[in-house]
Every structure is written in structure tokens, then in C-alpha cells.
Design a protein around this motif. Structure first.
Motif, PDB file in Angstrom:
ATOM      1  N   GLY A 115     -48.557  -8.329 -54.888  1.00 60.32           N
ATOM      2  CA  GLY A 115     -48.540  -9.780 -54.933  1.00 60.32           C
ATOM      3  C   GLY A 115     -48.613 -10.280 -56.358  1.00 60.32           C
ATOM      4  O   GLY A 115     -47.859  -9.861 -57.225  1.00 60.32           O
ATOM      5  N   GLU A 116     -49.558 -11.209 -56.597  1.00 61.63           N
ATOM      6  CA  GLU A 116     -49.722 -11.762 -57.932  1.00 61.63           C
ATOM      7  C   GLU A 116     -50.815 -11.055 -58.720  1.00 61.63           C
ATOM      8  O   GLU A 116     -51.153 -11.469 -59.830  1.00 61.63           O
ATOM      9  N   GLU A 117     -51.370 -10.004 -58.153  1.00 60.92           N
ATOM     10  CA  GLU A 117     -52.453  -9.296 -58.820  1.00 60.92           C
ATOM     11  C   GLU A 117     -51.930  -8.454 -59.981  1.00 60.92           C
ATOM     12  O   GLU A 117     -50.791  -7.984 -59.963  1.00 60.92           O
ATOM     13  N   THR A 118     -52.758  -8.281 -60.987  1.00 58.19           N
ATOM     14  CA  THR A 118     -52.440  -7.391 -62.105  1.00 58.19           C
ATOM     15  C   THR A 118     -53.581  -6.407 -62.292  1.00 58.19           C
ATOM     16  O   THR A 118     -54.726  -6.673 -61.914  1.00 58.19           O
ATOM     17  N   VAL A 119     -53.249  -5.263 -62.880  1.00 55.65           N
ATOM     18  CA  VAL A 119     -54.226  -4.198 -63.066  1.00 55.65           C
ATOM     19  C   VAL A 119     -54.206  -3.760 -64.524  1.00 55.65           C
ATOM     20  O   VAL A 119     -53.134  -3.528 -65.093  1.00 55.65           O
ATOM     21  N   LEU A 120     -55.398  -3.661 -65.111  1.00 48.23           N
ATOM     22  CA  LEU A 120     -55.518  -3.135 -66.461  1.00 48.23           C
ATOM     23  C   LEU A 120     -55.700  -1.631 -66.400  1.00 48.23           C
ATOM     24  O   LEU A 120     -56.606  -1.130 -65.734  1.00 48.23           O
ATOM     25  N   LEU A 121     -54.818  -0.896 -67.071  1.00 50.58           N
ATOM     26  CA  LEU A 121     -54.902   0.567 -67.080  1.00 50.58           C
ATOM     27  C   LEU A 121     -55.521   1.066 -68.371  1.00 50.58           C
ATOM     28  O   LEU A 121     -55.275   0.509 -69.449  1.00 50.58           O
ATOM     29  N   ASP A 122     -56.315   2.114 -68.259  1.00 47.67           N
ATOM     30  CA  ASP A 122     -56.826   2.805 -69.441  1.00 47.67           C
ATOM     31  C   ASP A 122     -55.649   3.353 -70.246  1.00 47.67           C
ATOM     32  O   ASP A 122     -54.636   3.765 -69.674  1.00 47.67           O
ATOM     33  N   TRP A 123     -55.786   3.362 -71.561  1.00 49.68           N
ATOM     34  CA  TRP A 123     -54.673   3.795 -72.403  1.00 49.68           C
ATOM     35  C   TRP A 123     -54.229   5.220 -72.067  1.00 49.68           C
ATOM     36  O   TRP A 123     -53.032   5.515 -72.024  1.00 49.68           O
ATOM     37  N   GLN A 124     -55.168   6.110 -71.789  1.00 55.43           N
ATOM     38  CA  GLN A 124     -54.820   7.501 -71.501  1.00 55.43           C
ATOM     39  C   GLN A 124     -54.063   7.648 -70.181  1.00 55.43           C
ATOM     40  O   GLN A 124     -53.438   8.674 -69.936  1.00 55.43           O
ATOM     41  N   ALA A 125     -54.134   6.616 -69.332  1.00 54.69           N
ATOM     42  CA  ALA A 125     -53.434   6.677 -68.048  1.00 54.69           C
ATOM     43  C   ALA A 125     -51.986   6.214 -68.150  1.00 54.69           C
ATOM     44  O   ALA A 125     -51.221   6.358 -67.202  1.00 54.69           O
ATOM     45  N   GLU A 126     -51.616   5.666 -69.303  1.00 53.54           N
ATOM     46  CA  GLU A 126     -50.235   5.196 -69.477  1.00 53.54           C
ATOM     47  C   GLU A 126     -49.266   6.370 -69.577  1.00 53.54           C
ATOM     48  O   GLU A 126     -49.614   7.448 -70.055  1.00 53.54           O
ATOM     49  N   SER A 127     -48.045   6.132 -69.124  1.00 51.94           N
ATOM     50  CA  SER A 127     -47.031   7.188 -69.144  1.00 51.94           C
ATOM     51  C   SER A 127     -46.582   7.494 -70.572  1.00 51.94           C
ATOM     52  O   SER A 127     -46.766   6.688 -71.494  1.00 51.94           O
ATOM     53  N   PHE A 128     -45.964   8.656 -70.732  1.00 44.60           N
ATOM     54  CA  PHE A 128     -45.439   9.065 -72.035  1.00 44.60           C
ATOM     55  C   PHE A 128     -44.408   8.054 -72.536  1.00 44.60           C
ATOM     56  O   PHE A 128     -44.410   7.666 -73.707  1.00 44.60           O
ATOM     57  N   GLY A 129     -43.524   7.591 -71.630  1.00 43.50           N
ATOM     58  CA  GLY A 129     -42.493   6.647 -72.034  1.00 43.50           C
ATOM     59  C   GLY A 129     -43.063   5.317 -72.484  1.00 43.50           C
ATOM     60  O   GLY A 129     -42.603   4.733 -73.470  1.00 43.50           O
ATOM     61  N   THR A 130     -44.101   4.834 -71.769  1.00 46.41           N
ATOM     62  CA  THR A 130     -44.726   3.562 -72.139  1.00 46.41           C
ATOM     63  C   THR A 130     -45.389   3.660 -73.499  1.00 46.41           C
ATOM     64  O   THR A 130     -45.246   2.775 -74.355  1.00 46.41           O
ATOM     65  N   ARG A 131     -46.100   4.750 -73.734  1.00 50.60           N
ATOM     66  CA  ARG A 131     -46.788   4.915 -75.016  1.00 50.60           C
ATOM     67  C   ARG A 131     -45.790   5.070 -76.158  1.00 50.60           C
ATOM     68  O   ARG A 131     -46.015   4.574 -77.267  1.00 50.60           O
ATOM     69  N   SER A 132     -44.688   5.745 -75.896  1.00 57.20           N
ATOM     70  CA  SER A 132     -43.663   5.910 -76.930  1.00 57.20           C
ATOM     71  C   SER A 132     -43.052   4.567 -77.300  1.00 57.20           C
ATOM     72  O   SER A 132     -42.824   4.275 -78.483  1.00 57.20           O
ATOM     73  N   TRP A 133     -42.766   3.731 -76.280  1.00 58.90           N
ATOM     74  CA  TRP A 133     -42.196   2.411 -76.543  1.00 58.90           C
ATOM     75  C   TRP A 133     -43.194   1.532 -77.282  1.00 58.90           C
ATOM     76  O   TRP A 133     -42.843   0.845 -78.242  1.00 58.90           O
TER      77      TRP A 133
END
Length: 421
Positions: free
Chosen positions: A264-282
């Protein structure tokens, strides 16, 4: 802006090679910018060059050579010592190359429109030659010329440079005069030194990525405008990210958590270490991209497609190609493997033939660097199809299934040897 870069006897770049942003005379370009020069003329210059080629063909060595020239200019006075010698990586597949000079030369235009040519040659123990030329009115002015083999090593035609005698007397045989001059804040030469200092920023996959992540995080803290730009680049990458939160940890370092769309309209804050390799690279790339665009710098990205989807990589190219996004004339040099960057999804060309450079090794293991425009492709020719077909060179010389057949032959030979024993 950088116009041309020449190099010889650096890693696989055995013979002199040239990488040029200048549109060849007589050719038309929709991608090029008209760069105003101090003599009243303009010069069409590409904002982006891409270097493609087979594995181990020397693509990365082009980026390395640019980075090494910058490092030499910035550090020769402080770091080059008589007992360590001058650091260089001559072509290793020819024993004669070790005794031959390493050569670098760059043509560039400063903010006032004056074009400069600066270069030098190095041996293991000394600067063999060094030169600086200016073209304020379109004609060459020699500012200084250095030749180690001459009795009078330094020559200053026209007496244009201040403190000539002091520079000649205090520049060591194993240091660049440009570095020596900037060390004392020389009023005429320090701006040229600063051009190298503020350009040729290089990015290599996984090298110093934590530092680049931290730099992008700091951009989030700079201002609301800076934060808006970083978050916008995160959103347009279609990573499901709607924003970012950043705060400083107990050591004062910025700590980031990205806000992802939930149900829905909910958002979630993720820990940095949980981010994907592609997201961190970008994320790690965003900071340097904005730095280059904000300052009009030359950005070097080795293996642009190594950690980014080809659509992300294409968007990086478009940032530099689009005049209203890149009003200060920042430039991008990147290497890549993915031939998808030669074509946009709907058909057509992401880059023009003059912006696409290929590397190919000859029978000596020496790299040749050349643009696809040398092959004069037809205006409607599909560059990706032609490249994969080997029409321009620069692709692996291997047939389909060849690796598998080689493995089978190796296994069969090993089995026969076992039976004989």
C-alpha cells in the motif's frame, strides 16, 4: 574540457595510442558540444566516450594511463625519490620496452577558452623530457621545453614564465617541473596543476566503494537541494526507493538507511547491510556523478556495466549527454563489456560511432585503440549487431562452443594418459 590524451609504453599500450573527444574535421555530430576557444573559434567536443573490447584487450589500461598521468603530476615532487626510482609500468612482453621511455600527453581547454598541451616522457631514473604549449590565439606558444640529454636542460622561449631560473635550478631530475612549480604556488603554472587535480576522477568496481558510499551520504547532509538530487537519482533508478534517512553515528560518520515502498502506502527503512549489491553500487556512484556534473570534471569509470544493469549504465551516459543536465560540460570516459550499450531499447544509437572506441591486441600482445568511426559505418547500421559480428574488431576471437570442445579434448587427453599409465 579534455580534448585528447596520448600515451605510449604503459602496460599493454606499447605503441603510441590516442583517445580523442574532438569530432574529426568534416564529420557531423548531434551529441557534441561547441566549445568556445580563446581565439573566437569553436571546437565540437564529445561529452562521452565509451571503450569496448574483449577481455584482457587493454580497456582498463586506458583508464589506468589517464589516472597514472594525473598521479604523476600531483605527486612527482613529493613521492619520486632517487633510491626508489620513478614508478612506471612499461610494456612487459617486449624486453626492449623497459629501456624505452613512457610517454604521456594531454590536450585540454581551461575555463578562459585557452587550449593547452602538456606532456612528459619518463625513464626509470629521470624525467627525460617535459613540455607545455598554449594556444591563446590559435597559434602555438612554447612555454617551456625540457630535454634531459641537452646541456641546457630547460628552455623557456619567449620568457613567458616567471621565476624561470629558480624553477630550472630547483626542479630535480626525477620530478616534473609542473609539480615543482605548483608546490610553491606559482601564479601561472598552478592553475594547470589544478586542472589535473580537479579532473580525471576514476571509479573502479569495488575499489574504494565504502568511501564513495560515504561521500554520497555526505551529499545528503549538505543541503536540501543536494538531498533532493540524490534522492531523485535513487527513485528514477526504479529500485523501489522513495527516499533516504541519514544521521551521524557516534564517530561522526554518516549512516544511511534507504526508504523502500512496502504494501500500500507503507514504506520500510532497511539497514544499509541489507541493501542489494546493485543498490549499493548505484548509491556509491551518485556522489561522484554529481561532483563531476557540478564542477564540469572529467569522470573515468572502469567497467561501468560490471555492477549496474545496462539500463542504469545507459542513464549514466544520458546524464552527461544531456546539455540541460550537464551545463558545465562535464565529460565521461567509461569502459564496458555489454554491447547493449551500443543500442537504445527502441532502436537507434545511444552513442555515435566517434564516441565508441575499441581495444584489440595484436600478435605482440600490444593494445590498439581506435574509434568505430574509422570503419565508416552506414548511418542506419545497427552498431551492436555489427560489433558482435566482428565487423569492427574488438571482440573475442572465439567460435560458438569452442570452449566446451577444448574442455572435452582436454578431458579425453587426460583419460588417455591415465590409461597408458
Amino acid at each position: 574540457m579534455l580534448l585528447r590524451f596520448r600515451v605510449a609504453n604503459v602496460r599493454s599500450l606499447r605503441d603510441e595510442q590516442e583517445l580523442s573527444f574532438v569530432v574529426p574535421e568534416g564529420e557531423e555530430s548531434k551529441a557534441a558540444r561547441e566549445l568556445p576557444l580563446s581565439d573566437g573559434k569553436t571546437l565540437p567536443v564529445y561529452p562521452v566516450l565509451g571503450v569496448f573490447g574483449a577481455n584482457a584487450s587493454g580497456k582498463s589500461n586506458v583508464i589506468t594511463a589517464l589516472r597514472t598521468m594525473k598521479k604523476a603530476v600531483l605527486s612527482s615532487y613529493a613521492d619520486w625519490t632517487s633510491y626508489d626510482g620513478i614508478p612506471r609500468e612499461a610494456f612487459s612482453l617486449d624486453p626492449e620496452a623497459a629501456s624505452e621511455n613512457t610517454f604521456y600527453e594531454a590536450d585540454f581547454v581551461m575555463g578562459d577558452g585557452v587550449r593547452w598541451t602538456y606532456g612528459f616522457e619518463l625513464s626509470d631514473t629521470r624525467v627525460e623530457s617535459e613540455w607545455l604549449h598554449a594556444y591563446p590565439r590559435g597559434r602555438r606558444q612554447v612555454w617551456f621545453d625540457r630535454e634531459a640529454s641537452r646541456k641546457k636542460v630547460f628552455d623557456f622561449p619567449g620568457d613567458r614564465i616567471q621565476d624561470r631560473a629558480l624553477l630550472a635550478r630547483t626542479t630535480r631530475h626525477n620530478s616534473l617541473l609542473l609539480t615543482r612549480a605548483a608546490n610553491d604556488g606559482h601564479p601561472q603554472l598552478t592553475p594547470l596543476y589544478d586542472w589535473f587535480k580537479r579532473n580525471l576522477w576514476d571509479i573502479t568496481p569495488e575499489v574504494e566503494r565504502p568511501q564513495r558510499e560515504a561521500y554520497t551520504a555526505r551529499r545528503l547532509l549538505e543541503s536540501q537541494e543536494s538531498r533532493r538530487r540524490v534522492e531523485e537519482l535513487l527513485r528514477v533508478a526504479d529500485l523501489g526507493i522513495s527516499g533516504a534517512e541519514v544521521e551521524r553515528d557516534k564517530d561522526g560518520r554518516p549512516a544511511v538507511r534507504l526508504r523502500h515502498a512496502g504494501g500500500g502506502e507503507e514504506t520500510v527503512l532497511l539497514d544499509w547491510q541489507a541493501e542489494s549489491f546493485g543498490t549499493r553500487s548505484w548509491f556509491a556512484l551518485i556522489g561522484p556523478l554529481l561532483l563531476a556534473l557540478d564542477t564540469g570534471a572529467v569522470l573515468l569509470i572502469d567497467e561501468l556495466d560490471a555492477s549496474l544493469h545496462s539500463r542504469f549504465a545507459a542513464e549514466v551516459v544520458r546524464l552527461f549527454q544531456t546539455p540541460w543536465v550537464n551545463p558545465k560540460g562535464a565529460q565521461l570516459v567509461f569502459t564496458a563489456h555489454d554491447p547493449a550499450l551500443l543500442r537504445i531499447p527502441g532502436g537507434g544509437r545511444l552513442l555515435e560511432p566517434g564516441q565508441l572506441w575499441l581495444t584489440e591486441k595484436d600478435e605482440r600482445g600490444s593494445t590498439e585503440l581506435y574509434p568505430i568511426s574509422d570503419w565508416e559505418p552506414a548511418e542506419e547500421e545497427d552498431l551492436m549487431t555489427s560489433y558482435l559480428a566482428g565487423s569492427f574488431g574488438g571482440v573475442p576471437k572465439i567460435s560458438e562452443g569452442q570452449i566446451g570442445r577444448r574442455l572435452l579434448q582436454t578431458d579425453a587427453s587426460a583419460e588417455m594418459e591415465t590409461e597408458e599409465v
